[in-house]
Enzyme design. Structure first.
Site, PDB file in Angstrom:
ATOM      1  N   PHE A  21      11.979  84.264  72.525  1.00 16.53           N
ATOM      2  CA  PHE A  21      13.231  84.993  72.278  1.00 16.53           C
ATOM      3  C   PHE A  21      13.061  86.004  71.152  1.00 16.53           C
ATOM      4  CE2 PHE A  21      17.503  85.325  70.313  1.00 16.53           C
ATOM      5  CZ  PHE A  21      18.268  85.634  71.417  1.00 16.53           C
ATOM      6  N   MET A  58      16.191  88.719  79.996  1.00 14.81           N
ATOM      7  CA  MET A  58      17.142  89.429  79.134  1.00 14.81           C
ATOM      8  C   MET A  58      16.654  89.581  77.698  1.00 14.81           C
ATOM      9  SD  MET A  58      18.792  87.107  76.808  1.00 14.81           S
ATOM     10  CE  MET A  58      20.460  87.698  76.634  1.00 14.81           C
ATOM     11  N   TYR A  59      15.609  88.853  77.295  1.00 11.74           N
ATOM     12  CA  TYR A  59      15.127  88.953  75.926  1.00 11.74           C
ATOM     13  C   TYR A  59      14.511  90.342  75.707  1.00 11.74           C
ATOM     14  CZ  TYR A  59      15.340  83.787  75.856  1.00 11.74           C
ATOM     15  OH  TYR A  59      15.727  82.473  75.939  1.00 11.74           O
ATOM     16  N   SER A  60      15.082  91.077  74.777  1.00 12.60           N
ATOM     17  CA  SER A  60      14.636  92.451  74.490  1.00 12.60           C
ATOM     18  C   SER A  60      14.586  93.302  75.753  1.00 12.60           C
ATOM     19  CB  SER A  60      13.270  92.464  73.796  1.00 12.60           C
ATOM     20  OG  SER A  60      13.359  91.998  72.470  1.00 12.60           O
TER      21      SER A  60
END
Length: 320
Positions: A21, A58-60
């Site tokens: 994350f 969706m992380y970064s």
């Protein structure tokens, strides 16, 4: 490093999972590390025997997958590592680029594989339960992704026990690929999972890979960290008087054992029933070193009593 089966599957994973994350693009979250910052942490995890890595599309905005995939390809053989990624959140502006519809899942797995630079993921884990989509649609699409060879196993995250039980029942009745693991929040200051989800996982042979083992750094007392300054969920989820009392007790137990609070908190988790591998986020090399050191820390009977006795039931915390 010890390696254990993920649930009743034949897949063996390290007792610590490195969560990605915090890797990717600082423009997404101020405390996130860019690739140069993430590289030494991922390399050190590999050196310490960690083979289990967790990210999400969706992380970064996909950069986490790209960074993790690139570093793993450079420093490990594909056969040596277990990679989990997660779909649900928007990957684009249109109404069909989000959720757990068949349309989005089939698109999302291809996008994740492109980001990771891999032909398959070991574990494809739904990041949330999309209650706007029939569960049967989601589960059949996941089954088809496995049968297409794009994922070896599937898992779930952020749901309550009755929802997970329903999903397992549907998979059994329809002959679809079964979930092998569950990932919900679980730590010393949030133990509501012990009511229903953990007993369900134990009864069904489901691996349990809790996230937020340090309550987003709260248990370690990282008040001045970059994440503590920018992550609104720390104040939302943790920080009341009861939580502070448990944190104080944790620091006492750590001192009794000549260690640091982070190691003691993770050792507590590793000793709980059903826990396969906590997902540990790390923004410094010593974070992952502490997590691995926790696998060798044996808490005594008095330590367990001191850590357990202050907890009081609280509201269920889920990212729904």
């Amino acid at each position: 490093m010890d390696y254990v089966p993920l649930g009743r599957s034949g897949l063996r994973v390290s007792r610590i999972c490195l969560g990605a994350f915090g890797f990717g693009d600082p423009a997404w979250q101020a405390w996130v590390l860019d690739e140069a910052g993430a590289r030494p942490i991922i390399r050190r995890a590999l050196e310490l025997g960690i083979n289990f890595f967790d990210t999400a599309d969706m992380y970064s905005r996909g950069r986490s997958e790209a960074v993790l995939g690139r570093v793993l390809r450079e420093h490990a053989r594909r056969e040596e590592v277990v990679v989990c990624t997660k779909p649900f959140h928007p990957t684009g502006p249109s109404v069909n680029e989000r959720g757990l519809s068949r349309r989005h899942l089939l698109d999302a797995i291809d996008r994740s594989l492109a980001n990771l630079g891999m032909d398959y993921v070991d574990v494809y884990e739904i990041h949330r339960l999309d209650q706007s989509v029939p569960m049967e649609e989601t589960l059949e699409a996941l089954h088809d992704i496995v049968k297409a060879g794009k994922a070896r196993y599937i898992a779930a995250s952020n749901m309550v026990a009755w929802q997970f039980a329903l999903a397992l029942s549907l998979q059994e009745r329809r002959g679809w690929t079964r979930f092998v693991a569950m990932q919900n929040q679980y730590n010393l200051v949030y133990r509501e999972e012990e009511r229903e989800m953990i007993p369900l996982c134990l009864a069904q042979g489901i691996g349990y890979t809790p996230y937020s083992p340090l309550a987003r750094g709260f248990l370690a007392g990282k008040h001045g960290s970059a994440r503590a300054q920018h992550d609104p969920f720390i104040a939302k989820f943790h920080g009341g008087d009861a939580d502070a009392a448990i944190r104080g007790r944790l620091h006492e137990v750590a001192a009794r054992n000549g260690t640091v609070p982070a190691r003691a908190a993770i050792a507590w988790l590793l000793g709980r029933p059903a826990v396969t591998a906590p997902v540990v986020g790390a923004t410094r090399v010593e974070h992952i070193e502490d997590a691995v050191a926790a696998t060798a820390l044996q808490l005594g009977e008095e330590d367990w009593r001191l850590l357990d006795e202050l907890y009081r039931p609280r509201s269920v915390l889920l990212h729904l």
